[in-house]
Scaffold this motif. Structure first.
Motif, PDB file in Angstrom:
ATOM      1  N   ALA A 165      65.512  51.223  11.827  1.00 30.35           N
ATOM      2  CA  ALA A 165      64.136  51.528  11.413  1.00 30.35           C
ATOM      3  C   ALA A 165      63.877  51.013  10.002  1.00 30.35           C
ATOM      4  O   ALA A 165      62.794  50.482   9.713  1.00 30.35           O
ATOM      5  CB  ALA A 165      63.895  53.031  11.489  1.00 30.35           C
ATOM      6  N   GLU A 166      64.873  51.157   9.119  1.00 29.90           N
ATOM      7  CA  GLU A 166      64.706  50.673   7.754  1.00 29.90           C
ATOM      8  C   GLU A 166      64.646  49.147   7.687  1.00 29.90           C
ATOM      9  O   GLU A 166      64.113  48.588   6.724  1.00 29.90           O
ATOM     10  CB  GLU A 166      65.849  51.188   6.870  1.00 29.90           C
ATOM     11  CG  GLU A 166      65.744  52.681   6.585  1.00 29.90           C
ATOM     12  CD  GLU A 166      66.769  53.162   5.586  1.00 29.90           C
ATOM     13  OE1 GLU A 166      67.657  52.368   5.207  1.00 29.90           O
ATOM     14  OE2 GLU A 166      66.690  54.337   5.183  1.00 29.90           O
ATOM     15  N   LYS A 167      65.156  48.472   8.716  1.00 27.79           N
ATOM     16  CA  LYS A 167      65.040  47.012   8.784  1.00 27.79           C
ATOM     17  C   LYS A 167      63.681  46.580   9.326  1.00 27.79           C
ATOM     18  O   LYS A 167      63.368  45.396   9.349  1.00 27.79           O
ATOM     19  CB  LYS A 167      66.148  46.434   9.673  1.00 27.79           C
ATOM     20  CG  LYS A 167      67.514  46.419   9.020  1.00 27.79           C
ATOM     21  CD  LYS A 167      67.594  45.450   7.839  1.00 27.79           C
ATOM     22  CE  LYS A 167      67.569  44.000   8.310  1.00 27.79           C
ATOM     23  NZ  LYS A 167      67.746  43.046   7.171  1.00 27.79           N
ATOM     24  N   GLY A 168      62.878  47.549   9.772  1.00 30.35           N
ATOM     25  CA  GLY A 168      61.520  47.223  10.183  1.00 30.35           C
ATOM     26  C   GLY A 168      61.284  47.133  11.674  1.00 30.35           C
ATOM     27  O   GLY A 168      60.330  46.483  12.114  1.00 30.35           O
ATOM     28  N   PHE A 169      62.121  47.802  12.473  1.00 32.19           N
ATOM     29  CA  PHE A 169      61.954  47.782  13.928  1.00 32.19           C
ATOM     30  C   PHE A 169      61.538  49.167  14.432  1.00 32.19           C
ATOM     31  O   PHE A 169      61.926  50.191  13.860  1.00 32.19           O
ATOM     32  CB  PHE A 169      63.245  47.360  14.623  1.00 32.19           C
ATOM     33  CG  PHE A 169      63.687  45.975  14.281  1.00 32.19           C
ATOM     34  CD1 PHE A 169      63.185  44.874  14.960  1.00 32.19           C
ATOM     35  CD2 PHE A 169      64.582  45.751  13.238  1.00 32.19           C
ATOM     36  CE1 PHE A 169      63.571  43.588  14.624  1.00 32.19           C
ATOM     37  CE2 PHE A 169      64.981  44.473  12.891  1.00 32.19           C
ATOM     38  CZ  PHE A 169      64.475  43.387  13.589  1.00 32.19           C
ATOM     39  N   TYR A 170      60.755  49.168  15.499  1.00 31.56           N
ATOM     40  CA  TYR A 170      60.483  50.437  16.168  1.00 31.56           C
ATOM     41  C   TYR A 170      61.701  50.752  17.038  1.00 31.56           C
ATOM     42  O   TYR A 170      62.114  49.931  17.861  1.00 31.56           O
ATOM     43  CB  TYR A 170      59.232  50.366  17.044  1.00 31.56           C
ATOM     44  CG  TYR A 170      59.058  51.638  17.851  1.00 31.56           C
ATOM     45  CD1 TYR A 170      58.588  52.794  17.242  1.00 31.56           C
ATOM     46  CD2 TYR A 170      59.425  51.687  19.195  1.00 31.56           C
ATOM     47  CE1 TYR A 170      58.463  53.977  17.956  1.00 31.56           C
ATOM     48  CE2 TYR A 170      59.300  52.866  19.916  1.00 31.56           C
ATOM     49  CZ  TYR A 170      58.824  54.003  19.296  1.00 31.56           C
ATOM     50  OH  TYR A 170      58.721  55.169  20.001  1.00 31.56           O
ATOM     51  N   VAL A 171      62.256  51.937  16.850  1.00 28.38           N
ATOM     52  CA  VAL A 171      63.427  52.355  17.613  1.00 28.38           C
ATOM     53  C   VAL A 171      63.033  53.550  18.473  1.00 28.38           C
ATOM     54  O   VAL A 171      62.546  54.560  17.961  1.00 28.38           O
ATOM     55  CB  VAL A 171      64.598  52.748  16.686  1.00 28.38           C
ATOM     56  CG1 VAL A 171      65.835  53.068  17.515  1.00 28.38           C
ATOM     57  CG2 VAL A 171      64.902  51.626  15.696  1.00 28.38           C
ATOM     58  N   PHE A 172      63.203  53.423  19.772  1.00 24.58           N
ATOM     59  CA  PHE A 172      62.864  54.516  20.676  1.00 24.58           C
ATOM     60  C   PHE A 172      63.726  55.741  20.349  1.00 24.58           C
ATOM     61  O   PHE A 172      64.927  55.603  20.092  1.00 24.58           O
ATOM     62  CB  PHE A 172      63.074  54.085  22.127  1.00 24.58           C
ATOM     63  CG  PHE A 172      62.119  53.036  22.588  1.00 24.58           C
ATOM     64  CD1 PHE A 172      60.953  53.369  23.266  1.00 24.58           C
ATOM     65  CD2 PHE A 172      62.377  51.686  22.323  1.00 24.58           C
ATOM     66  CE1 PHE A 172      60.059  52.391  23.674  1.00 24.58           C
ATOM     67  CE2 PHE A 172      61.485  50.700  22.729  1.00 24.58           C
ATOM     68  CZ  PHE A 172      60.320  51.059  23.408  1.00 24.58           C
ATOM     69  N   TYR A 209      57.905  45.678  11.038  1.00 21.13           N
ATOM     70  CA  TYR A 209      57.380  46.905  10.442  1.00 21.13           C
ATOM     71  C   TYR A 209      58.085  47.267   9.135  1.00 21.13           C
ATOM     72  O   TYR A 209      57.979  48.411   8.664  1.00 21.13           O
ATOM     73  CB  TYR A 209      57.526  48.066  11.426  1.00 21.13           C
ATOM     74  CG  TYR A 209      56.906  47.782  12.773  1.00 21.13           C
ATOM     75  CD1 TYR A 209      55.529  47.613  12.916  1.00 21.13           C
ATOM     76  CD2 TYR A 209      57.709  47.648  13.903  1.00 21.13           C
ATOM     77  CE1 TYR A 209      54.970  47.327  14.157  1.00 21.13           C
ATOM     78  CE2 TYR A 209      57.154  47.367  15.147  1.00 21.13           C
ATOM     79  CZ  TYR A 209      55.783  47.201  15.256  1.00 21.13           C
ATOM     80  OH  TYR A 209      55.223  46.930  16.493  1.00 21.13           O
ATOM     81  N   LEU A 210      58.753  46.303   8.517  1.00 18.97           N
ATOM     82  CA  LEU A 210      59.461  46.582   7.274  1.00 18.97           C
ATOM     83  C   LEU A 210      58.469  46.936   6.173  1.00 18.97           C
ATOM     84  O   LEU A 210      57.494  46.235   5.941  1.00 18.97           O
ATOM     85  CB  LEU A 210      60.292  45.379   6.841  1.00 18.97           C
ATOM     86  CG  LEU A 210      61.049  45.549   5.517  1.00 18.97           C
ATOM     87  CD1 LEU A 210      62.140  46.609   5.662  1.00 18.97           C
ATOM     88  CD2 LEU A 210      61.650  44.235   5.076  1.00 18.97           C
ATOM     89  N   THR A 211      58.770  48.044   5.509  1.00 19.14           N
ATOM     90  CA  THR A 211      57.974  48.471   4.357  1.00 19.14           C
ATOM     91  C   THR A 211      58.841  48.396   3.116  1.00 19.14           C
ATOM     92  O   THR A 211      59.848  49.098   3.018  1.00 19.14           O
ATOM     93  CB  THR A 211      57.457  49.917   4.539  1.00 19.14           C
ATOM     94  OG1 THR A 211      56.654  49.976   5.729  1.00 19.14           O
ATOM     95  CG2 THR A 211      56.611  50.340   3.340  1.00 19.14           C
ATOM     96  N   VAL A 212      58.467  47.548   2.185  1.00 20.31           N
ATOM     97  CA  VAL A 212      59.228  47.389   0.950  1.00 20.31           C
ATOM     98  C   VAL A 212      58.779  48.445  -0.038  1.00 20.31           C
ATOM     99  O   VAL A 212      57.600  48.558  -0.345  1.00 20.31           O
ATOM    100  CB  VAL A 212      59.035  45.975   0.348  1.00 20.31           C
ATOM    101  CG1 VAL A 212      59.844  45.849  -0.941  1.00 20.31           C
ATOM    102  CG2 VAL A 212      59.452  44.919   1.356  1.00 20.31           C
ATOM    103  N   LYS A 213      59.772  49.242  -0.520  1.00 19.20           N
ATOM    104  CA  LYS A 213      59.440  50.311  -1.479  1.00 19.20           C
ATOM    105  C   LYS A 213      59.964  49.969  -2.852  1.00 19.20           C
ATOM    106  O   LYS A 213      60.959  49.324  -3.002  1.00 19.20           O
ATOM    107  CB  LYS A 213      60.059  51.645  -0.985  1.00 19.20           C
ATOM    108  CG  LYS A 213      59.495  52.091   0.355  1.00 19.20           C
ATOM    109  CD  LYS A 213      60.112  53.419   0.771  1.00 19.20           C
ATOM    110  CE  LYS A 213      59.558  53.890   2.114  1.00 19.20           C
ATOM    111  NZ  LYS A 213      60.139  55.158   2.551  1.00 19.20           N
TER     112      LYS A 213
END
Length: 212
Positions: free
Chosen positions: A66-73, A208-212
């Motif tokens: 998820a932190e890499k920007g993928f939707y994980v079921f 979906y990666l969000t850079v913080k």
């Protein structure tokens, strides 16, 4: 900041592993061509003697993806749905066609993980905790997109008090505690972050990666 601290912690944990080997950079051409947006994580196949290992490992796989920007079921929902379809064991699920599994959930890719080792060995005055995983990501059309292997070993360091007998007692107590209830989770999380995020096998960022 929280993610940075997590990565720093896991990087430090990697220093506790055994002898490192150079790993060639992974060929990501198939992954980049497929451009997966969603990943279905199915229960792990288990070659270890610990029957609970797949359930523990399953809880560690979602976050780095998820932190890499993928939707994980949601992994527990996936597990429940598969069980309703008569698929209870990881070995059985891994034998199913990835096209079928991806179609069931509308996923772009399916992640298979095999647990090769999940054990603790007691040797004299030390306990060595080991995890070893094979990872394989397959596209919804059955094409293999990525694969990796990760082995991590942790052995608690002996505390040197300056007194030989005290050192032996301390080492024995530490080893006994580690043997009675070894903590595999930091090693499992570290292995996942290394293959997905930090190491030479790291996968490309998802949409979906969000850079913080």
């Amino acid at each position: 900041m929280k993610r940075l601290l997590t990565l720093m912690t896991l990087a430090a944990a990697a220093l506790l592993t055994g002898c490192a080997t150079q790993v060639a950079k992974t060929d990501l051409s198939a992954f980049e061509a497929a451009k997966p947006r969603s990943i279905l994580v199915v229960p792990a196949a288990n070659k270890s003697v610990d029957v609970d290992a797949p359930n523990y490992l399953l809880t560690t796989l979602t976050v780095p993806l998820a932190e890499k920007g993928f939707y994980v079921f949601p992994v527990h929902t996936v597990k429940t749905v598969l069980e309703q379809e008569g698929m209870y064991e990881g070995d059985q699920i891994h034998q199913q066609a990835p096209e079928q599994l991806a179609r069931m959930f509308g996923a772009d890719a399916v992640l298979y993980v095999t647990i090769n080792q999940w054990d603790a060995k007691y040797v004299v005055l030390s306990t060595s905790v080991t995890v070893d995983f094979d990872y394989r990501l397959v596209g919804k059309d059955g094409t293999e997109l990525w694969r990796a292997n990760k082995r991590m070993v942790y052995s608690p360091q002996q505390q040197n008090t300056g007194h030989p007998l005290a050192n032996l007692i301390a080492a024995a107590v530490s080893a006994a505690i580690e043997r009675a209830k070894p903590n595999y989770m930091p090693l499992a999380r570290g292995a996942n972050y290394d293959v997905f995020v930090l190491g030479p096998t790291a996968i490309p960022n998802g949409p979906y990666l969000t850079v913080k």
